[in-house]
Design an enzyme around this catalytic site. Structure first.
Site, PDB file in Angstrom:
ATOM      1  N   CYS A  12       0.858  -1.178   0.000  1.00  0.00           N
ATOM      2  CA  CYS A  12       0.000   0.000   0.000  1.00  0.00           C
ATOM      3  C   CYS A  12       0.901   1.238   0.000  1.00  0.00           C
ATOM      4  O   CYS A  12       2.122   1.141   0.199  1.00  0.00           O
ATOM      5  CB  CYS A  12      -0.923   0.010   1.214  1.00  0.00           C
ATOM      6  SG  CYS A  12      -0.066   0.250   2.797  1.00  0.00           S
ATOM      7  N   HIS A  79       2.922   1.646  12.227  1.00  0.00           N
ATOM      8  CA  HIS A  79       1.672   1.400  12.942  1.00  0.00           C
ATOM      9  C   HIS A  79       1.357   2.467  13.983  1.00  0.00           C
ATOM     10  O   HIS A  79       0.303   2.414  14.624  1.00  0.00           O
ATOM     11  CB  HIS A  79       1.735   0.034  13.635  1.00  0.00           C
ATOM     12  CG  HIS A  79       2.162  -1.060  12.713  1.00  0.00           C
ATOM     13  ND1 HIS A  79       3.451  -1.558  12.689  1.00  0.00           N
ATOM     14  CD2 HIS A  79       1.489  -1.735  11.750  1.00  0.00           C
ATOM     15  CE1 HIS A  79       3.538  -2.499  11.769  1.00  0.00           C
ATOM     16  NE2 HIS A  79       2.371  -2.620  11.178  1.00  0.00           N
ATOM     17  N   CYS A 101       1.948   5.728   9.597  1.00  0.00           N
ATOM     18  CA  CYS A 101       1.156   5.845   8.371  1.00  0.00           C
ATOM     19  C   CYS A 101       0.252   7.082   8.455  1.00  0.00           C
ATOM     20  O   CYS A 101      -0.295   7.382   9.515  1.00  0.00           O
ATOM     21  CB  CYS A 101       0.322   4.577   8.206  1.00  0.00           C
ATOM     22  SG  CYS A 101      -0.949   4.681   6.932  1.00  0.00           S
ATOM     23  N   HIS A 129      -1.830  -5.073  19.549  1.00  0.00           N
ATOM     24  CA  HIS A 129      -1.336  -4.629  18.248  1.00  0.00           C
ATOM     25  C   HIS A 129      -0.693  -3.255  18.435  1.00  0.00           C
ATOM     26  O   HIS A 129      -1.174  -2.433  19.219  1.00  0.00           O
ATOM     27  CB  HIS A 129      -2.485  -4.557  17.245  1.00  0.00           C
ATOM     28  CG  HIS A 129      -2.057  -4.280  15.834  1.00  0.00           C
ATOM     29  ND1 HIS A 129      -1.711  -3.019  15.391  1.00  0.00           N
ATOM     30  CD2 HIS A 129      -1.914  -5.107  14.763  1.00  0.00           C
ATOM     31  CE1 HIS A 129      -1.382  -3.079  14.112  1.00  0.00           C
ATOM     32  NE2 HIS A 129      -1.497  -4.346  13.701  1.00  0.00           N
ATOM     33  N   GLU A 131      -0.655  -0.544  16.717  1.00  0.00           N
ATOM     34  CA  GLU A 131      -1.528   0.612  16.480  1.00  0.00           C
ATOM     35  C   GLU A 131      -2.473   0.831  17.659  1.00  0.00           C
ATOM     36  O   GLU A 131      -2.692   1.979  18.082  1.00  0.00           O
ATOM     37  CB  GLU A 131      -2.325   0.403  15.187  1.00  0.00           C
ATOM     38  CG  GLU A 131      -3.172   1.606  14.808  1.00  0.00           C
ATOM     39  CD  GLU A 131      -3.931   1.398  13.502  1.00  0.00           C
ATOM     40  OE1 GLU A 131      -4.981   2.050  13.338  1.00  0.00           O
ATOM     41  OE2 GLU A 131      -3.486   0.592  12.657  1.00  0.00           O
ATOM     42  N   THR A 167      -7.056   0.766  11.901  1.00  0.00           N
ATOM     43  CA  THR A 167      -7.241   0.946  10.456  1.00  0.00           C
ATOM     44  C   THR A 167      -7.264  -0.342   9.647  1.00  0.00           C
ATOM     45  O   THR A 167      -7.610  -0.319   8.462  1.00  0.00           O
ATOM     46  CB  THR A 167      -6.132   1.844   9.881  1.00  0.00           C
ATOM     47  OG1 THR A 167      -4.852   1.253  10.158  1.00  0.00           O
ATOM     48  CG2 THR A 167      -6.198   3.240  10.476  1.00  0.00           C
ATOM     49  N   ASN A 225      -4.036  -6.825   8.589  1.00  0.00           N
ATOM     50  CA  ASN A 225      -4.880  -6.638   7.405  1.00  0.00           C
ATOM     51  C   ASN A 225      -4.904  -7.900   6.549  1.00  0.00           C
ATOM     52  O   ASN A 225      -5.907  -8.207   5.909  1.00  0.00           O
ATOM     53  CB  ASN A 225      -4.455  -5.395   6.612  1.00  0.00           C
ATOM     54  CG  ASN A 225      -3.168  -5.578   5.840  1.00  0.00           C
ATOM     55  OD1 ASN A 225      -3.153  -6.155   4.751  1.00  0.00           O
ATOM     56  ND2 ASN A 225      -2.068  -5.081   6.388  1.00  0.00           N
ATOM     57  N   SER A 267       1.250  -5.215   3.184  1.00  0.00           N
ATOM     58  CA  SER A 267       2.702  -5.201   3.390  1.00  0.00           C
ATOM     59  C   SER A 267       3.380  -6.381   2.692  1.00  0.00           C
ATOM     60  O   SER A 267       4.507  -6.729   3.019  1.00  0.00           O
ATOM     61  CB  SER A 267       3.023  -5.208   4.887  1.00  0.00           C
ATOM     62  OG  SER A 267       2.379  -6.288   5.545  1.00  0.00           O
TER      63      SER A 267
END
Length: 285
Positions: A12, A79, A101, A129, A131, A167, A225, A267
């Protein structure tokens, strides 16, 4: 056998920018030791490539890892990170790069703004996680939710409630949690922060018809993701496998298939997806 790569695939934009920037840092700071706190992106092949270029990855407690460093370059992951850790590294005189990001930065800014406006914030994410950890570090006024069972336990008395999310979640799972929160708090402000890349990949998958008899999801098992893609495919009823690369392909799974779709996490390097596609076409077509 029909084989289709679902686009977009490869990195991405956020991951692509991180890879470019860290390679620029490697070239710029050739005389400095470069440290990454945790996985800069969730893909082991990317990590191994950077290790070969001399980057050191630190996987212990981030605060303790920073305290141990006396010099060098410290890179914070895509993250997002606890701002107090970034400031600590700067105060120690370390050369610091925060590669969060843009979608994550936007999410964090919304949280800060809404807290200033007097909102109680519910954050939906994956426990432990990076994030999620970074988001929860923003304020003790944030309530963490991972499942619908967590929603049932909520006891927020504020009239102003905002819900926001990590996200890279499954859009189906996320919507179910949104609905449960909305039922409990009808006036809640819902802000859906699934990033574009995650949403696009899952949406294409949800639009696939029943002529597809096999789905291959390619990506690192630490990538949320990628796991969300896999679970979305399974929940839709597709015969699905998740692999890191072409070496993990199972010919016994492939041999009876006639229409395969390939998806990849945000990723996952493009060349890994191409390798899988070319292997199947060469062997079965």
């Amino acid at each position: 056998m029909k084989v289709t790569i679902i686009k977009p695939y490869g990195f991405c934009l956020g991951v692509e920018n991180v890879i470019k920037q860290i390679n620029d840092i490697i070239n710029k700071h050739q005389n400095e030791k470069i440290y990454c706190l945790g996985q800069i992106v969730h893909n082991d092949k990317v990590i191994q490539n950077l290790i070969q270029k001399g980057v050191t990855f630190l996987y212990g407690d981030k605060k303790q890892e920073i305290l141990k460093l006396r010099s060098g370059v410290v890179v914070f992951s895509a993250h997002g990170s606890d701002e107090s850790l970034v400031n600590m590294a700067k105060e120690k005189g370390l050369i610091t790069y925060d590669f969060a990001c843009p979608f994550v930065k936007k999410e964090f800014q919304i949280i800060k703004d809404k807290i200033k406006e007097g909102y109680s914030v519910i954050y939906i994410g994956i426990k432990n996680h990076e994030e999620t950890i970074a988001a929860l570090s923003i304020s003790d006024k944030i309530t963490f939710v991972e499942t619908i069972d967590d929603v049932k336990k909520l006891n927020i008395v504020n009239d102003k409630i905002m819900v926001i999310n990590q996200t890279t979640l499954s859009i189906i799972k996320l919507q179910a949690i949104f609905d449960a929160i909305k039922e409990k708090y009808p006036n809640v402000l819902i802000i859906d922060e699934i990033c574009n890349s995650t949403r696009l990949r899952q949406s294409f998958l949800l639009d696939l018809d029943n002529s597809v008899d096999g789905v291959i999801v390619i990506g690192d098992k630490t990538s949320n993701n990628t796991k969300s893609l896999y679970l979305t495919a399974v929940n839709k009823g597709f015969d699905t496998i998740m692999i890191d690369d072409v070496k993990q392909l199972n010919d016994s799974w492939l041999k009876d298939k006639s229409n395969i779709n390939i998806l990849s996490g945000a990723s996952t390097p493009k060349e890994i997806v191409d390798d899988v596609y070319e292997y199947i076409n060469k062997k079965y077509n």
